[in-house]
Design a protein around this motif. Structure first.
Motif, PDB file in Angstrom:
ATOM      1  N   THR A  48      -0.126  -5.027  -6.098  1.00  0.00           N
ATOM      2  CA  THR A  48       0.081  -5.199  -4.664  1.00  0.00           C
ATOM      3  C   THR A  48       0.001  -3.829  -3.993  1.00  0.00           C
ATOM      4  OG1 THR A  48       1.458  -7.134  -5.055  1.00  0.00           O
ATOM      5  CG2 THR A  48       1.637  -6.100  -2.885  1.00  0.00           C
ATOM      6  N   VAL A  49      -0.892  -3.739  -3.016  1.00  0.00           N
ATOM      7  CA  VAL A  49      -1.165  -2.489  -2.303  1.00  0.00           C
ATOM      8  C   VAL A  49      -0.809  -2.676  -0.832  1.00  0.00           C
ATOM      9  CG1 VAL A  49      -2.993  -0.873  -1.586  1.00  0.00           C
ATOM     10  CG2 VAL A  49      -3.050  -1.891  -3.883  1.00  0.00           C
ATOM     11  N   ARG A  50      -0.217  -1.633  -0.257  1.00  0.00           N
ATOM     12  CA  ARG A  50       0.067  -1.618   1.183  1.00  0.00           C
ATOM     13  C   ARG A  50      -0.667  -0.413   1.792  1.00  0.00           C
ATOM     14  NH1 ARG A  50       5.718  -1.551   1.682  1.00  0.00           N
ATOM     15  NH2 ARG A  50       5.577   0.630   1.126  1.00  0.00           N
ATOM     16  N   HIS A  51      -1.445  -0.693   2.826  1.00  0.00           N
ATOM     17  CA  HIS A  51      -2.160   0.368   3.529  1.00  0.00           C
ATOM     18  C   HIS A  51      -2.516  -0.156   4.915  1.00  0.00           C
ATOM     19  CE1 HIS A  51      -5.738   2.794   4.685  1.00  0.00           C
ATOM     20  NE2 HIS A  51      -4.987   3.752   4.187  1.00  0.00           N
ATOM     21  N   ALA A  52      -2.388   0.650   5.903  1.00  0.00           N
ATOM     22  CA  ALA A  52      -2.701   0.235   7.270  1.00  0.00           C
ATOM     23  C   ALA A  52      -4.211   0.301   7.497  1.00  0.00           C
ATOM     24  CB  ALA A  52      -1.953   1.110   8.271  1.00  0.00           C
ATOM     25  N   ASP A  53      -4.944  -0.566   6.769  1.00  0.00           N
ATOM     26  CA  ASP A  53      -6.396  -0.613   6.936  1.00  0.00           C
ATOM     27  C   ASP A  53      -6.723  -0.791   8.415  1.00  0.00           C
ATOM     28  OD1 ASP A  53      -6.347  -0.671   4.159  1.00  0.00           O
ATOM     29  OD2 ASP A  53      -7.525  -2.506   3.959  1.00  0.00           O
ATOM     30  N   ASP A  54      -7.685  -0.019   8.908  1.00  0.00           N
ATOM     31  CA  ASP A  54      -8.059  -0.183  10.313  1.00  0.00           C
ATOM     32  C   ASP A  54      -9.554  -0.405  10.487  1.00  0.00           C
ATOM     33  OD1 ASP A  54      -9.023   2.408   9.972  1.00  0.00           O
ATOM     34  OD2 ASP A  54      -7.509   3.341  11.242  1.00  0.00           O
ATOM     35  N   GLY A  55     -10.217  -0.851   9.450  1.00  0.00           N
ATOM     36  CA  GLY A  55     -11.645  -1.157   9.517  1.00  0.00           C
ATOM     37  C   GLY A  55     -12.401  -0.513   8.368  1.00  0.00           C
ATOM     38  N   TRP A  56     -13.722  -0.603   8.458  1.00  0.00           N
ATOM     39  CA  TRP A  56     -14.585  -0.152   7.364  1.00  0.00           C
ATOM     40  C   TRP A  56     -14.498   1.342   7.105  1.00  0.00           C
ATOM     41  CZ3 TRP A  56     -16.537  -3.430   4.016  1.00  0.00           C
ATOM     42  CH2 TRP A  56     -16.636  -4.766   4.395  1.00  0.00           C
ATOM     43  N   ALA A  57     -14.162   2.138   8.087  1.00  0.00           N
ATOM     44  CA  ALA A  57     -14.107   3.590   7.899  1.00  0.00           C
ATOM     45  C   ALA A  57     -12.831   4.054   7.209  1.00  0.00           C
ATOM     46  CB  ALA A  57     -14.245   4.298   9.246  1.00  0.00           C
ATOM     47  N   HIS A  58     -11.770   3.217   7.238  1.00  0.00           N
ATOM     48  CA  HIS A  58     -10.494   3.640   6.652  1.00  0.00           C
ATOM     49  C   HIS A  58      -9.769   2.425   6.094  1.00  0.00           C
ATOM     50  CE1 HIS A  58      -6.552   6.140   7.111  1.00  0.00           C
ATOM     51  NE2 HIS A  58      -6.867   5.898   5.858  1.00  0.00           N
ATOM     52  N   SER A  71      -5.840   9.845 -17.842  1.00  0.00           N
ATOM     53  CA  SER A  71      -7.176   9.305 -18.101  1.00  0.00           C
ATOM     54  C   SER A  71      -7.233   7.871 -17.572  1.00  0.00           C
ATOM     55  CB  SER A  71      -7.523   9.367 -19.590  1.00  0.00           C
ATOM     56  OG  SER A  71      -6.605   8.617 -20.355  1.00  0.00           O
ATOM     57  N   VAL A  72      -8.386   7.503 -17.045  1.00  0.00           N
ATOM     58  CA  VAL A  72      -8.557   6.206 -16.402  1.00  0.00           C
ATOM     59  C   VAL A  72      -8.831   5.134 -17.456  1.00  0.00           C
ATOM     60  CG1 VAL A  72      -9.914   4.885 -14.735  1.00  0.00           C
ATOM     61  CG2 VAL A  72      -9.426   7.295 -14.304  1.00  0.00           C
ATOM     62  N   LEU A  73      -7.983   4.087 -17.432  1.00  0.00           N
ATOM     63  CA  LEU A  73      -8.142   2.961 -18.348  1.00  0.00           C
ATOM     64  C   LEU A  73      -8.847   1.782 -17.681  1.00  0.00           C
ATOM     65  CD1 LEU A  73      -4.540   3.109 -19.836  1.00  0.00           C
ATOM     66  CD2 LEU A  73      -6.652   3.943 -20.902  1.00  0.00           C
ATOM     67  N   GLY A  74      -8.741   1.697 -16.362  1.00  0.00           N
ATOM     68  CA  GLY A  74      -9.385   0.615 -15.625  1.00  0.00           C
ATOM     69  C   GLY A  74      -9.392   0.907 -14.145  1.00  0.00           C
ATOM     70  N   THR A  75     -10.427   0.402 -13.463  1.00  0.00           N
ATOM     71  CA  THR A  75     -10.554   0.577 -12.015  1.00  0.00           C
ATOM     72  C   THR A  75     -10.957  -0.742 -11.382  1.00  0.00           C
ATOM     73  OG1 THR A  75     -11.287   2.868 -12.290  1.00  0.00           O
ATOM     74  CG2 THR A  75     -11.766   1.830 -10.175  1.00  0.00           C
ATOM     75  N   ARG A  76     -10.298  -1.102 -10.299  1.00  0.00           N
ATOM     76  CA  ARG A  76     -10.687  -2.268  -9.498  1.00  0.00           C
ATOM     77  C   ARG A  76     -11.164  -1.739  -8.152  1.00  0.00           C
ATOM     78  NH1 ARG A  76      -9.619  -7.943  -8.185  1.00  0.00           N
ATOM     79  NH2 ARG A  76     -10.978  -8.174  -6.371  1.00  0.00           N
ATOM     80  N   VAL A  77     -12.431  -1.991  -7.852  1.00  0.00           N
ATOM     81  CA  VAL A  77     -12.998  -1.607  -6.563  1.00  0.00           C
ATOM     82  C   VAL A  77     -12.713  -2.728  -5.574  1.00  0.00           C
ATOM     83  CG1 VAL A  77     -15.135  -1.059  -5.333  1.00  0.00           C
ATOM     84  CG2 VAL A  77     -14.782  -0.201  -7.657  1.00  0.00           C
ATOM     85  N   LEU A  78     -12.249  -2.350  -4.400  1.00  0.00           N
ATOM     86  CA  LEU A  78     -11.966  -3.301  -3.321  1.00  0.00           C
ATOM     87  C   LEU A  78     -13.107  -3.181  -2.311  1.00  0.00           C
ATOM     88  CD1 LEU A  78      -8.215  -2.354  -3.078  1.00  0.00           C
ATOM     89  CD2 LEU A  78      -9.189  -4.368  -4.200  1.00  0.00           C
ATOM     90  N   LEU A  79     -13.791  -4.280  -2.075  1.00  0.00           N
ATOM     91  CA  LEU A  79     -15.071  -4.238  -1.369  1.00  0.00           C
ATOM     92  C   LEU A  79     -15.000  -4.366   0.142  1.00  0.00           C
ATOM     93  CD1 LEU A  79     -17.133  -6.357  -3.903  1.00  0.00           C
ATOM     94  CD2 LEU A  79     -17.035  -3.867  -3.682  1.00  0.00           C
ATOM     95  N   HIS A  80     -13.806  -4.600   0.685  1.00  0.00           N
ATOM     96  CA  HIS A  80     -13.699  -4.765   2.137  1.00  0.00           C
ATOM     97  C   HIS A  80     -12.284  -4.420   2.596  1.00  0.00           C
ATOM     98  CE1 HIS A  80     -11.403  -8.536   1.708  1.00  0.00           C
ATOM     99  NE2 HIS A  80     -12.188  -8.749   0.668  1.00  0.00           N
ATOM    100  N   PRO A  81     -12.129  -4.138   3.893  1.00  0.00           N
ATOM    101  CA  PRO A  81     -10.791  -3.861   4.426  1.00  0.00           C
ATOM    102  C   PRO A  81      -9.929  -5.126   4.449  1.00  0.00           C
ATOM    103  CG  PRO A  81     -12.507  -3.411   6.085  1.00  0.00           C
ATOM    104  CD  PRO A  81     -13.180  -3.961   4.887  1.00  0.00           C
ATOM    105  N   HIS A  82      -8.626  -4.925   4.390  1.00  0.00           N
ATOM    106  CA  HIS A  82      -7.641  -6.006   4.473  1.00  0.00           C
ATOM    107  C   HIS A  82      -6.764  -5.777   5.708  1.00  0.00           C
ATOM    108  CE1 HIS A  82      -8.886  -6.003   0.246  1.00  0.00           C
ATOM    109  NE2 HIS A  82      -8.690  -7.311   0.319  1.00  0.00           N
ATOM    110  N   VAL A  83      -7.408  -5.753   6.863  1.00  0.00           N
ATOM    111  CA  VAL A  83      -6.731  -5.416   8.116  1.00  0.00           C
ATOM    112  C   VAL A  83      -5.611  -6.406   8.424  1.00  0.00           C
ATOM    113  CG1 VAL A  83      -7.044  -5.127  10.609  1.00  0.00           C
ATOM    114  CG2 VAL A  83      -8.779  -4.252   9.022  1.00  0.00           C
ATOM    115  N   THR A  84      -5.875  -7.695   8.236  1.00  0.00           N
ATOM    116  CA  THR A  84      -4.892  -8.722   8.608  1.00  0.00           C
ATOM    117  C   THR A  84      -4.120  -9.261   7.412  1.00  0.00           C
ATOM    118  OG1 THR A  84      -6.547 -10.477   8.440  1.00  0.00           O
ATOM    119  CG2 THR A  84      -6.262  -9.430  10.600  1.00  0.00           C
ATOM    120  N   GLU A  85      -4.328  -8.704   6.246  1.00  0.00           N
ATOM    121  CA  GLU A  85      -3.631  -9.159   5.032  1.00  0.00           C
ATOM    122  C   GLU A  85      -2.907  -7.961   4.415  1.00  0.00           C
ATOM    123  OE1 GLU A  85      -4.643 -11.030   0.626  1.00  0.00           O
ATOM    124  OE2 GLU A  85      -6.284 -10.541   1.971  1.00  0.00           O
ATOM    125  N   GLN A  86      -1.682  -7.736   4.820  1.00  0.00           N
ATOM    126  CA  GLN A  86      -0.907  -6.595   4.337  1.00  0.00           C
ATOM    127  C   GLN A  86       0.509  -7.024   4.005  1.00  0.00           C
ATOM    128  OE1 GLN A  86      -1.784  -3.410   3.635  1.00  0.00           O
ATOM    129  NE2 GLN A  86      -3.892  -3.979   4.058  1.00  0.00           N
TER     130      GLN A  86
END
Length: 127
Positions: A48-58, A71-86
């Protein structure tokens, strides 16, 4: 004239702060992690991540599972902002963790600040 300009700037700043719009979204924080070991020995992490996403730039654009030596064991790339889901929760499956590692660190990344927000250390249960 100078007092009027200063007053206008003060009013504009107050309106921006009170509007709920974030001029500075800050760093991405990992606020909760659930770990589960699969029958094949790999791990799943529900993060669970909390961040004040404000669009594609941030926006929070990934999270990582790290060994104690960073050392990195795994990475999950998040492909879009979650402006309204926080906050939001996403998962990563199939993370291979060497048997001698008993804890991992989970951290999130955002497009502007990189890493630096709140991390979580997760104790892995013994087999």
């Amino acid at each position: 004239m100078l007092a009027t300009t200063a007053s206008c700037l003060l009013v504009a700043a107050s309106l921006l702060l009170s509007s709920g719009v974030s001029a500075h979204a800050g760093e991405a924080d990992v606020i909760q992690v659930r770990s589960t070991q699969a029958s094949d020995g790999t791990w799943r992490f529900d993060v669970t991540v909390r961040h004040a996403d404000d669009g594609w730039a941030h926006y929070a654009d990934s999270f990582e599972i790290l060994a104690p030596d960073k050392s990195v064991l795994g990475t999950r790339v998040l492909l879009h902002p979650h402006v309204t889901e926080q906050p939001f929760t996403r998962s990563i499956d199939g993370v291979v963790i060497p048997r001698d590692i008993r804890q991992v660190i989970v951290r999130a990344h955002d497009k502007v600040h990189g890493y630096g927000g709140e991390e979580q250390t997760v104790e892995l249960p013994l087999d």
